[in-house]
Each structure stands twice: as structure tokens, then as C-alpha cells.
Design an enzyme around this catalytic site. Structure first.
Site: not given
Lengths: 166, 488, 535
Positions: B163, B201, B198, B290
Site C-alpha cells: 500500500g 473502484i 488506474e 511465493r
């Protein structure tokens, strides 16, 4: 005498009202009666006002964490006594005996915490580290390595703290 | 099969990997920094080697030392766990170059998926939906393209993960200023000033799909995990399967994940992360190359051991499972137990573990790597353990988790245990109404409820533990105790 | 043990009259105590507040274990001396619980003339320390005194039981292993400096506490040196350099906290006697005492009614109930401890005196502490009684009582006149504690008897010389004697002069005796054995 405590940051006062027939406490505005209390290591059982509580408790610093009915409470005991060895108000460090400076660990303007090493001194074939007795800012270190000093010599002085006494 | 595996990690994941190694008859080599010298992972391992470093985390990031230790200790494989060097392509390479097996995908795959932009392009090329986006090449073009995508707009460092440096821009007016700051931050944190933007949402869900691929070209998905509950952009409650997820969306997501993994010739365990919009549209976020922190929920519902699968794949064996045979049984929820103070913006906390009592009961799994007496310092991540509950239904899993959280006594350091319990008991959680803003939206309802009687009992319990109070309360002799507070 | 049955008729006119009278006396006692404890000039209170100092009772409240009793001693000392300017004799003494241990507290009172010591202050402190010595009771001194009142030095310095006795007692206590702690809140000047110096442990508050032989004014007068109190004898000097003080404290609260922790380190010594029964509250109502005690000093009353309202379960095992009936003797339990009680139910005759002496001997043989409940106008006088040997029988009782090795407690329940006071363990007989009720009176004889006796002597003198008898002169003598007796026989005069350890509201008697007895049973009074009885 009343005890001052904080339960999850909330100030409250505890007073012992009676010990017989049962321990009766005033906590904040409410009176409580302790019917039973048992402890086994960190696990405890107590019966307060007829309600049984089982849980765990654990000291961390001056706080005590109490796990009760699936919930953890942090209880802070407000102590009237400072921790042993704290020495507030001491603005300078003087030599308690004659000796020689082995090393200097702090410098002027440096902020130090309680217990931080300031100087290593040697006297009578014994080395000792002088540590800060309280958090503060070093105003001046009055000696350099290999300096020889007499008893009572000024070694380190601290800057006066904002809001300190007087 | 591998004989001796070095675990380039610490804490709960190191312990978790060792449990599987032990079951499979493989020896384990633990590494540790001086600060961790008495940690459980050191005690559990067949052998343990101390790493030299001033800063504790630097020890677990020292590739040269780790490879050297692995070689000298006779290990033939290295498991990176999660975090630290787990997604470091250079490390994977160095391990391989030293003639050891890196338990994870190839360096090339790691490198591809580690780059936000390349991985996104790769996904788009292979028919995995991606959110309309733009990457800053020059500021003027970037702004124009950003306006085309429309607001709200999410911008972040192109090289960043997690983040860090993420910001939401809601209008054109805010754009320029945010771009400048984001670019500066990206440069500072990642040494790469490129910015990525981007479509943002609203109330998105964060859903990821676990995949496995082997050297023989087999790829399966292990269904999805819901990871929407996050604080500070980090997950704290995860579950599988995702609640209220239409079957066709689930199928589409899983298919997309398999498509991506197959295209990348993905070999080992990996996770494809998606963001899911309220209308059922989903977009590729990134692929984690991973083992995930939250892998136990998948293990619970599928009855699989993902670490064992990783080891088999790394050893060149084919997958032990076929897609058709995989069936989700029941529901599992995991929560991350962290040393932090939810009431103070989840700030990390420190202390020393004084009480550790683990919950019991059917379907309860505790993945920890902590012990009584252990200091919790700011040196490492604040996550202490994971608590997982598995049930035949989501409601049963949630109830078991709530009970397990209540029964878990971990004292000596502030933790989020009680907060987690309130989360998994919240009606909206139980209704499966999840999105990444859930915790912020319900912040007030998730505060502790006042219980004066219980607080009084806690106060009494605390006071009785204090020797001075105990003496004052019980050591007063007769007749003074009976006379009580009298004076003449 | 049989329970005492009460014959008191609580709805009788006599009961109600007496009740109103004695309830009034108790209210008056409370008022006087309230004034002595709390009424101070605003100026003094402001000065203390300015220095961040607590009042002695606030210090006490923080020092004692919460929710525990405090038996204050001689709260009205000096109430009829120095024009009333030394309330409580400018100090506070009493017994309480600190860190679970019973201790004697001595606190200076800086809210009265800087805590300066008057002669009666010294008498009160010496008495508190005597109690500590006799009962092996650790002491906590709360020091804050400007020193002795220099104008009154001849009454407080030179004699055996004056100021020096405080320090002598401190040394004796220390030698006995009975611990002392001094908390230095304010100045300890001149002799007062020895209080912390002779204490086994001491704590000094930084900024306000100071210890010095000569304060700044004296130093300036003696050598011309100008020095501040803090530099002369403050916390830093004494805890870092001179070693006169042990623990520095940042403020009074911290000093008290340190002090409590010090006391918590002290050994708890086993007592000479332990309780032999569990504690049981009396069955009879203590409040009835107000209606039982007469409202006239000349009236007697049934002492069993008092006993039944003090002892455990109102149970009493009476000894020789049908012999020498004016002295009630018997065993009871008080807060679980067995005690032997002697209570006056009238004039002491030969048989009652002999019974008393015998019972005292039994209690000594049985290691049972004695409780004397006095209401006595004296041993019977007159030819018949002298012929029967009333003097030698009284002497037997005094001898047995004096030579007792068991601790003794006395309560002045009403009258205490003449030699009866001696036999019933008056102040001179080293009882461990002596308390009085507000109604009690004490004198060598009653006022009227004294006036009559003096008038009779004067009359005979005049008759011998053949001078004319002036009725006016005789009348004046009679009136003056009566007035003097009235003033000086009252409970308040008695307590002002420290002839007792304080006045008790009758309903508080059981609690006060509980604390006193618990302390008294710490040690016996010397070795068993008697002097020569005159048979």
C-alpha cells in the site's frame, strides 16, 4: 489512602472500604465485594459481586494486562514512588573519586536516555561506566579521554529541561 | 527429494515450513539474528546458524551470507518463506547458481511478476482483464491519459508493492499535486520515480486465486481467497471461499489465474490477485510469486499442505493433485494476530510475551512462532501468529474463530486479538458484506463496548497481582481488619 | 461462658434523661475534637499550601493502610492550656496500621505556630514514645517543627520528662530493636533534628525538608554566615554528603510511599499473647451506654451493663459473684483475647478489696491482661472499717495491681476519687493505656468533701486559737475550693494535662480497647512476682 489506577486509559480510584466479612472496594463510584480470589501462576479466579471470573494476567512495565472473558484490559497502577535509582534534578555529574577517563561516549547536544553510557572511567584498577540517570540533553562533556580528574571534578553537565522544577 | 532445507526466514512461517519438513523427513536449517537467538524457529530446527548483521532485518536480507550458510550447512534447498527475499529474483538466481534448489518459481518469473508494468502488460496480453491504466512516461501525456480513464483514479509507484505511496484522486484539480508527491515518494522509496495510475473502484473486494504449477507443465488453481479486510493496506482477515461470490465470477477468476500461470510457465506456488468491483467485473492486480501469509485457509478447505506441494515441485516431481479432484470442503477463516493497538490507529506495539495460552477445539489451527519470554521489538514485522478456524459452513467457521480468539491468551504486549474478535462477530461480516473499506466504514461499531462490571473485575485482578496491594488488602491483622475504617 | 442479660429499661424516664445528657456530652466531645483537629488560621493553611505541604491528618491518611482504624491519643491535650493556642498540644499521636504492621505515629503539626513544641507537646510525644517502649511498638515520626517554644524553655527543656526524654526514648527503642522511621516533611531544628537522626530510617523531602542543629537565623547570629535552609540541611546535602538522611523524596507523596515500603521490610515480632477465641461482637447495644451512665457524679450504676456492651458476645465469667459484691471481677474475651475485668459497683469494702487483690493474682497466674473499669468514690472510711483493716486490705489490692506482670488497661467510666484510683490502676500505676469518658471526674476526693474537709480543718484551727469564727471566711473558702475542684476534676482538664490517653465517646470504648489490647499483649510487664503483702 486511595489507589489511583487506569483501566484502558480511564482514570479511576480504588479504596478499601472494609475487610470483614469480605473485602469491599470502592472502584470509581461503585462499591464491589470480593467473595473469593485465587491465583495459580498467572491464571486467576475471582468472585466479584457474586460473579465468577477466570482469566490470565501479565505484568508489562507498570501496566498489567488482564485477560477476562475473552477480552484484554490494560490496567495501569499510578505509583507514588519513582523507580529506584532515578535521580531527577541532577543537572551535572561529578566524579565520586579521582581517576582517569578511559572513553567518552556522549557529546554536547546529544539527547540521551536513562541508562545510556556517557563516560568510562578508571580508578583503582576498576573501570566503570557513568550512565545517564535521566533522559535529557548533554550540555557539555568536560573531560577528554586520558584526562586525569580529581574527586568532585565536573564531568558532564546537562541542559536544563523545559518545564523542569523551579 | 530434498534432504536438508535452509529456511531464509524467521517467525511463524519458518516454524510452519519446518513442521512440513519434519513430517516429510527432511532436515531443516534455521538462520537467525542475535535478537532472535532464543526464538522458537531456532529451537525447532535440526541446525541453526547465526547471521551477522547490525540491523536485525538486514540479517535475513543478506543474500551472500544466506547462500554461504546454506552451502556450508549442507543444505540442498532454500525456502524463502514470505517477505524478506521471497520475491527477490537475484536471490533466487544466487541460490540456483550455488547449486541449490530455490523453493519457488524461477528468477525470470519472479522478475516478470515483480514489475508492476510488465506483469500487467503480460496479463493483458494473455486475456486477463486489467483495469484501464496509464504509466507515467512524461507528466503532460500522463495527465491527459489519466483524464481519459476518469475519476476516481488510483495512483501509485510503478515499482512499489503493498500500500505504500498509494493515493486516490477524485478530481482533475487534485491531479497535478498528487502526481508530484507520488513521484517524489516513488523515487525515495523505490529508487524509481515512475508513476502508475488506474481506475479506482469504489468499495472493491480483494480476491486472489492460489495456483500451483510444476515442471511438467501442469497448472491447477486452488480456488480463491477473500482478502478484503485490510487496515493500513495490509490484510488482517482472510477466508476461503469468498462469500457472496457468484459462481461464474469465481470460475472466470480461477480460469484467468490458470491462464496467466500457464502463459508464464509458472512453476511452484503463486497467487494471482484481483480487485473485484461490485458489478462483478474483476481486474488483475499482481501476481505474488511465493507462499502467501494466508495460505492456511486454502489448506484447510482443500486438505492440502501447500509447503509439501512446493517441496515436491521444487524437487521436480509432478503435482500430487489434479484439478478435477480438488473440491472445497466447508469454509476457513484466518486472522492475523499482530502486536499493535487498534484503538490507536493500529500503531505497532512492543513488549515481552508473558502469557501464551492457545485455543483448543475442532477446526482450530494456530500458526505461531512465538514463546513466553520472547521480546516483541520494533525490529521485525508486528505479526505474531495466525489463528485459523475451519467449519462446515462460513457461520460455523466464524463462530469457531470467535471462540478461539476469546480463548487465546497472549499477554505482555498489546495485540489486536480483541479487535479481530469484534470483526468476526460483526453482523456485516457475518453477512459477508465485505470490501476493502470495511474496517474504516465500521470503525465506530468495532470499538470495544464498555462493561463496567468486567472492567471492575479486571481492576481487582490487576490490583491483587500487585504485592503491595495484596498485602494491604489481606495482611492487616485483627482486630484492625474487623474494626475497619474507624477513628476516635 | 454465660451471656450477660441486660436489665436496662430503655423506655424509662431515667434512661431517656441520662441518654439525652450523655449524648450531649458525646456531641460536645466531637465538637471540641473537630475544632482542635481542623480549626486553623487561614494564614497558616495558605502558607502550608504554598509550600506544597499536606496537613498532618492528610499525611496520616496517606500513610495508613486504607480502610484501617486509627486510635488517636490525647486528641484534646492542652485544650485548657496556653489560652487554647495549642490545639491537640500542636501534635498528633496515635496507633494505626502501616503496611500491615501496627505502629505508633507521631506527627508534628506545622499548622500551629510552625509546629513549635509547647511543654505539653513534649509531654504528649514523650507519652507516645513511652507507649512505644512499653508495648514494643514501632514508631513513624512525621517531622515538621520549628523547634521548642523558646519563651517556655524552663517548662520544656531541663527536667527528666522534658524534651531530652524524647531522644532518650528513641535510643531506648532502637536498642530494644523496636524500629523507628522519620519522614522529614519540614524543618527539624535544634533538638528536633535528633528525631530523624536517632530514627533507624529516615526519608527527607527535597525542597521543603531540612535537618539542622542550628537553623539559618541561629547560624547567622552565631557566626555571621548567611545560608539558606536547603543548603544548610536540605535533602541533597543530607542524602548525598552528610549521610544524616537516607532516602531523598521528590515530594510528600513519594516520601510516604518510600516510608510505607520501609515499614513493609520490618520484621513482625510474635506477640506475647495470641487471641484465644474468634471475634464476636457484643450482643448488647453499645448505644445504650448513653442511657446507662448517670447524669450525676454521685450516682452509681450497674457495671455489668457496661461489661456486656464491651466484651465479645456479651459473655462474662464472673468470679466470686456473691462475695465483695461492690467489685465485679471476672473473665471475658475482648476481640478474641481473654481479659480479666475489675469493675466498681460501689464503695470498696474490706471484702471487695481482698477479692480484687485475689483476682489480680489469678490473672497474673493465668497470664491474662487486666481491664479496670473505674467508678470509685474510694475505700470505705470510718472506725469500724479501719478496725477491720481497710487500709491494709486496700494496700493488698494496690500491691497486687502494681506488681502485675500482665498488661493493664483502665477506663474512667464515671468517678475516680481517692485511694480507689490507686487500687483500680490510676495513671501512676503504669497501665498500658488509660482512657476516660466525657462524664468522668477525677480528684483526691469529691469537691464537696474537699470543701467540707477544708472548712472543718479551718474551723478547728480557729477554735484552737480562740479566734472568732467568721462564717463569711469559711463560706468563701468552701466556695473557692468547690470552684477549683469543678475546673480541675473535669475530663477535659484531665485530658488537657495528659493525665489520660484521651477522652472516648463511650460507644467507641470497645474499638479503642481492641487497639490498645492488641498493642498491650505484645509484651508482658516485667517478671512475675510481688512485694510483701500486709496480712
Amino acid at each position: 489512602m486511595a489507589y489511583r489506577i487506569q483501566v484502558d486509559g480511564r482514570d479511576t480510584e480504588v479504596e478499601i472500604r472494609a475487610r470483614r466479612p469480605l473485602l469491599r472496594l470502592r472502584i470509581g463510584d461503585a462499591e464491589h465485594t470480593l467473595q473469593a480470589a485465587e491465583a495459580c501462576g498467572q491464571q486467576f479466579t475471582l468472585v466479584l459481586d457474586g460473579v465468577s471470573h477466570r482469566g490470565w494476567r501479565c505484568a508489562s512495565g507498570d501496566d498489567l494486562q488482564v485477560r477476562l472473558n475473552g477480552r484484554t484490559y490494560t490496567v495501569h497502577l499510578v505509583r507514588r514512588q519513582r523507580a529506584a535509582g532515578t535521580n531527577e534534578g541532577q543537572e551535572e555529574i561529578r566524579a565520586s573519586m579521582p581517576g582517569v577517563v578511559v572513553a567518552v561516549h556522549a557529546s554536547a547536544g546529544q539527547a540521551v536516555n536513562t541508562g545510556d553510557g556517557l563516560l568510562t572511567l578508571e580508578s583503582m584498577k576498576l573501570q566503570m561506566t557513568i550512565v545517564a540517570s535521566h533522559a535529557g540533553v548533554v550540555a557539555q562533556v568536560h573531560v577528554v579521554p586520558e584526562a586525569v580528574f580529581e574527586r568532585g571534578a565536573l564531568l558532564v553537565s546537562f541542559a536544563r529541561q523545559e518545564g523542569s522544577a523551579e | 527429494m530434498l534432504k536438508r532445507v535452509l529456511i531464509a526466514n524467521r517467525g511463524e512461517i519458518a516454524c510452519r515450513i519446518m513442521r512440513t519438513l519434519e513430517r516429510m523427513g527432511i532436515e531443516s536449517v534455521a538462520v537467525y539474528h542475535h535478537e532472535d537467538r532464543a526464538a522458537p524457529h531456532v529451537r525447532m530446527a535440526t541446525a541453526a546458524v547465526q547471521l551477522q548483521a547490525e540491523v536485525p532485518t538486514a540479517a535475513y536480507l543478506d543474500q551472500g551470507q544466506l547462500v554461504e550458510v546454506a552451502r556450508r550447512s549442507g543444505a540442498d534447498g532454500v525456502h524463502p518463506g514470505y517477505g524478506f527475499l521471497s520475491e527477490n529474483a537475484a536471490f533466487a538466481e544466487r541460490v540456483a547458481d550455488a547449486g541449490l534448489t530455490f523453493i519457488g518459481p524461477d528468477a525470470a518469473t519472479i522478475r516478470l511478476m515483480g514489475d508492476k508494468i510488465r506483469s500487467r502488460d503480460f496479463a493483458a496480453e494473455h486475456g486477463v482483464p486489467v483495469a484501464p491504466s496509464v504509466i507515467a512516461e512524461d507528466a503532460a501525456r500522463f495527465a491527459a491519459r489519466a483524464l481519459e480513464i476518469g475519476f476516481p483514479l488510483l495512483i501509485k509507484a510503478a515499482a512499489g508493492g503493498g500500500g505504500k505511496g498509494m493515493r486516490i484522486v477524485r478530481s482533475a484539480a487534485e491531479l497535478a499535486g498528487n502526481l508530484a508527491t507520488a513521484a517524489a515518494e516513488a523515487q525515495r522509496y523505490f529508487g524509481d520515480g515512475r508513476i502508475y495510475a488506474e481506475r479506482y473502484i469504489e468499495q472493491p473486494r480483494h480476491i486472489e486465486v492460489q495456483v500451483l504449477g510444476d515442471r511438467h507443465g501442469n497448472v491447477v488453481h486452488l480456488f480463491e481467497r477473500e482478502c478484503s479486510l485490510q487496515r493500513r493496506y495490509q490484510k488482517i482477515v482472510e477466508e476461503s471461499p469468498a462469500p457472496n461470490l457468484p459462481e461464474q465470477v469465481r470460475a472466470a477468476m480461477c480460469a484467468a489465474a490458470v491462464r496467466l500461470a500457464r502463459a508464464a510457465r509458472y512453476c511452484n506456488a503463486g497467487t494471482v490477485e484481483f480487485v473485484l468491483a461490485a458489478d462483478g467485473a474483476f481486474y488483475f492486480l499482481e501476481m505474488n510469486t511465493r507462499l502467501q501469509v494466508e495460505h492456511p485457509v486454502t489448506e484447510c478447505v482443500l486438505g492440502l499442505d501447500l509447503v509439501a506441494e512446493q517441496l515436491r515441485i521444487a524437487a521436480g516431481e509432478p503435482l500430487s493433485v489434479r484439478q478435477e479432484a480438488l473440491q472445497v470442503r466447508g469454509h476457513a477463516i484466518e486472522c492475523r494476530v499482530c502486536a499493535e493497538e487498534p484503538e490507536h490507529d493500529f500503531r505497532p506495539a512492543t513488549g515481552r510475551i508473558g502469557v501464551l495460552q492457545l485455543p483448543q477445539g475442532p477446526g482450530v489451527r494456530f500458526d505461531g512462532g512465538i514463546r513466553v519470554g520472547q521480546a516483541v521489538t520494533p525490529a521485525f514485522d508486528s505479526m505474531l501468529a495466525k489463528l485459523v478456524a475451519h467449519g462446515s459452513t462460513r457461520a460455523e467457521a466464524a463462530a469457531r474463530l470467535a471462540t478461539a480468539l476469546a480463548d487465546l491468551a497472549l499477554l505482555g504486549v498489546p495485540t489486536n486479538i480483541d479487535y479481530l474478535r469484534r470483526v468476526v462477530m460483526h453482523p456485516q461480516f457475518l453477512a459477508g458484506q465485505l470490501h476493502t473499506g470495511f474496517l474504516a466504514q465500521h470503525a465506530v461499531a468495532l470499538r470495544p463496548v464498555e462493561s463496567p462490571a468486567e472492567a471492575a473485575a479486571a481492576a481487582v485482578a490487576a490490583l491483587l497481582a500487585e504485592p503491595a496491594f495484596h498485602q494491604v488488602a489481606f495482611a492487616v491483622p485483627e482486630p484492625y481488619a474487623t474494626i475497619g475504617p474507624w477513628n476516635n | 461462658m454465660k451471656r450477660l442479660e441486660s436489665a436496662v429499661r430503655t423506655n424509662s424516664a431515667e434512661f431517656r434523661r441520662r441518654y439525652a445528657h450523655n449524648k450531649g456530652l458525646a456531641a460536645q466531645l466531637r465538637e471540641r475534637q473537630q475544632a482542635a483537629r481542623h480549626e486553623r488560621p487561614a494564614r497558616d493553611l495558605e502558607r502550608l499550601a504554598k509550600h506544597g505541604k499536606l496537613l498532618p491528618r492528610q499525611r496520616l491518611e496517606r500513610l495508613l493502610d486504607p480502610g484501617t482504624p486509627f486510635l488517636e491519643l490525647s486528641s484534646l491535650a492542652a485544650n485548657m492550656a496556653y489560652g487554647g493556642e495549642s490545639p491537640g498540644a500542636s501534635c498528633l499521636t496515635g496507633i494505626g496500621i502501616v503496611s500491615g504492621r501496627e505502629v505508633m505515629i507521631h506527627a508534628d503539626d506545622p499548622s500551629v505556630k510552625g509546629g513549635a513544641w509547647y511543654p505539653l507537646t513534649i509531654k504528649k510525644i514523650v507519652r507516645a514514645l513511652d507507649i512505644a517502649v512499653e508495648n514494643h511498638l514501632p514508631v513513624v515520626h512525621l517531622c515538621d517543627s520549628a523547634g521548642g517554644q523558646l519563651q517556655l524553655q524552663s517548662a520544656l527543656f531541663p527536667d527528666r520528662y522534658m524534651a531530652g526524654r524524647i531522644f532518650r526514648n528513641q535510643c531506648v527503642l532502637s536498642k530494644m530493636g523496636v524500629k523507628q522511621l522519620a519522614l522529614v516533611f519540614g524543618h527539624c531544628t535544634a533538638g528536633g533534628a535528633y528525631v530523624p537522626a536517632l530514627s533507624d530510617y529516615n526519608v527527607i523531602v527535597r525542597g521543603t525538608g531540612a535537618v539542622f542543629l542550628g537553623g539559618p537565623p541561629l547560624v547567622k547570629a552565631a557566626t555571621g554566615e548567611i545560608v539558606s535552609a536547603d543548603d544548610l540541611g536540605g535533602a541533597d546535602l543530607h542524602t548525598r554528603v552528610s549521610g544524616t538522611c537516607d532516602y531523598p523524596a521528590a515530594d510528600e507523596d513519594e516520601a510516604i510511599a518510600i516510608g510505607r515500603e520501609i515499614v513493609a521490610q520490618w520484621e513482625v515480632r510474635p506477640k506475647w499473647r495470641a487471641p484465644e477465641a474468634s471475634i464476636e461482637a457484643p450482643l448488647l447495644e453499645a448505644d445504650d451506654l448513653y442511657g446507662i451512665i448517670p447524669d450525676d457524679i454521685k450516682q452509681t450504676f450497674e457495671m455489668r451493663e457496661v461489661i456486656g456492651r464491651i466484651v465479645d458476645g456479651s459473655r462474662f465469667h464472673e468470679y466470686k459473684p456473691d462475695y465483695g459484691t461492690t467489685l465485679v471481677c471476672g473473665y471475658a474475651h475482648l476481640w478474641g483475647y481473654r481479659v480479666g475485668i475489675l469493675a466498681n459497683n460501689g464503695i470498696l469494702f474490706n471484702d471487695s478489696a481482698i477479692k480484687g487483690a485475689h483476682f489480680i493474682e489469678l490473672c497474673n497466674q493465668n497470664n491474662t491482661p487486666l481491664l479496670f473499669l473505674q467508678n470509685i468514690t474510694g475505700y470505705m472510711v470510718g472506725r469500724e472499717y479501719e478496725k477491720a483493716g481497710i487500709t491494709k486490705d486496700g494496700a493488698k489490692m494496690i500491691m497486687a495491681q502494681t506488681c502485675s506482670h500482665v498488661p493493664k488497661l483502665t477506663v474512667m467510666c464515671h468517678g475516680s476519687f481517692g485511694a480507689g484510683n490507686y487500687g483500680m490502676c490510676g495513671r501512676a500505676f503504669d497501665g498500658r493505656f488509660l482512657f476516660g469518658w466525657p462524664n468522668h471526674q477525677i480528684a483526691v476526693m469529691g469537691g464537696e468533701q474537699a470543701a467540707g474537709t477544708l472548712a472543718e480543718v479551718k474551723l478547728r484551727q480557729l477554735q484552737r486559737t480562740g479566734a472568732a469564727v467568721d462564717e463569711a471566711v469559711i463560706g468563701k473558702l468552701r466556695a473557692e475550693t468547690l470552684r477549683a475542684y469543678e475546673d480541675q476534676t473535669s475530663a477535659y482538664y484531665s485530658t488537657s494535662e495528659l493525665w489520660d490517653d484521651g477522652i472516648l465517646d463511650p460507644v467507641d470504648t470497645r474499638n479503642a480497647l481492641g487497639v490498645a489490647l492488641s498493642v498491650a499483649v505484645n509484651v508482658p510487664q516485667g517478671m512475675p512476682g510481688n512485694g510483701v503483702f500486709r496480712f
